[in-house]
Design a protein around this motif. Structure first.
Motif, PDB file in Angstrom:
ATOM      1  N   GLY A  38     -14.173  16.482  -7.924  1.00 59.86           N
ATOM      2  CA  GLY A  38     -15.065  16.232  -9.044  1.00 59.86           C
ATOM      3  C   GLY A  38     -14.888  14.855  -9.629  1.00 59.86           C
ATOM      4  O   GLY A  38     -13.912  14.156  -9.334  1.00 59.86           O
ATOM      5  N   PHE A  50     -17.198  16.407 -17.969  1.00 62.13           N
ATOM      6  CA  PHE A  50     -17.589  16.655 -16.593  1.00 62.13           C
ATOM      7  C   PHE A  50     -18.795  15.804 -16.213  1.00 62.13           C
ATOM      8  O   PHE A  50     -19.737  15.671 -16.996  1.00 62.13           O
ATOM      9  N   ALA A  53     -19.437  17.675  -9.475  1.00 65.95           N
ATOM     10  CA  ALA A  53     -18.449  18.314  -8.616  1.00 65.95           C
ATOM     11  C   ALA A  53     -19.100  18.683  -7.292  1.00 65.95           C
ATOM     12  O   ALA A  53     -20.320  18.849  -7.206  1.00 65.95           O
ATOM     13  N   TYR A  62     -22.733  20.093  -8.182  1.00 58.69           N
ATOM     14  CA  TYR A  62     -22.986  20.458  -9.568  1.00 58.69           C
ATOM     15  C   TYR A  62     -22.980  19.173 -10.396  1.00 58.69           C
ATOM     16  O   TYR A  62     -22.182  18.274 -10.149  1.00 58.69           O
ATOM     17  N   THR A 108     -15.708  23.465 -11.598  1.00 62.21           N
ATOM     18  CA  THR A 108     -16.678  22.731 -12.396  1.00 62.21           C
ATOM     19  C   THR A 108     -16.199  22.431 -13.808  1.00 62.21           C
ATOM     20  O   THR A 108     -16.949  21.844 -14.591  1.00 62.21           O
TER      21      THR A 108
END
Length: 126
Positions: A38, A50, A53, A62, A108
């Motif tokens: 990620g 985030f 990923a 993702y 994630t």
């Protein structure tokens, strides 16, 4: 242990593109090919968030909502590497970008990642 080293950061004007790379070394072996990878980022004064990923096989990806359609994550297990292509960059994309590896086949969220790189600075000027 697995070491992750990011590269490709820099200064770019708004609307431009950058490509980040992350190379894994150390006790990768089979580990890398079965690990989710990620990208996260952290802007000054903000929490690490985030970005994107990719599953161990590379078949599932993702993205955070604000990156969808602009960023593309990919991996090359033969090279123990993961990449992040960033297009249509905005000043709010300015941050330190971190590569991360998880022992899970899919991951994630931040807490699911076990190894982290040192980060690479991305600065987008307006």
């Amino acid at each position: 242990q697995v070491q992750l080293v990011e590269s490709g950061g820099g200064l770019v004007q708004a609307g431009g593109s950058l490509s980040l790379s992350c190379a894994a070394s150390g006790r990768t072996g089979r580990t890398f090919s079965v690990s989710a990878m990620g990208w996260f980022r952290q802007a000054p004064g903000k929490e690490r968030e985030f970005v994107a990923a990719i599953s161990w096989s590379g078949t599932s990806t993702y993205y955070a909502d604000s990156m969808k359609g602009r960023f593309t994550i990919s991996r090359d297990n033969a090279k123990n590497s993961v990449y992040l292509q960033m297009n249509s960059l905005k000043p709010e994309d300015t941050a330190v970008y971190y590569c991360a590896a998880s022992v899970r086949p899919i991951a994630t969220i931040l807490d699911e990642y076990d190894y982290w790189g040192q980060g690479t600075q991305v600065t987008v000027s307006s």
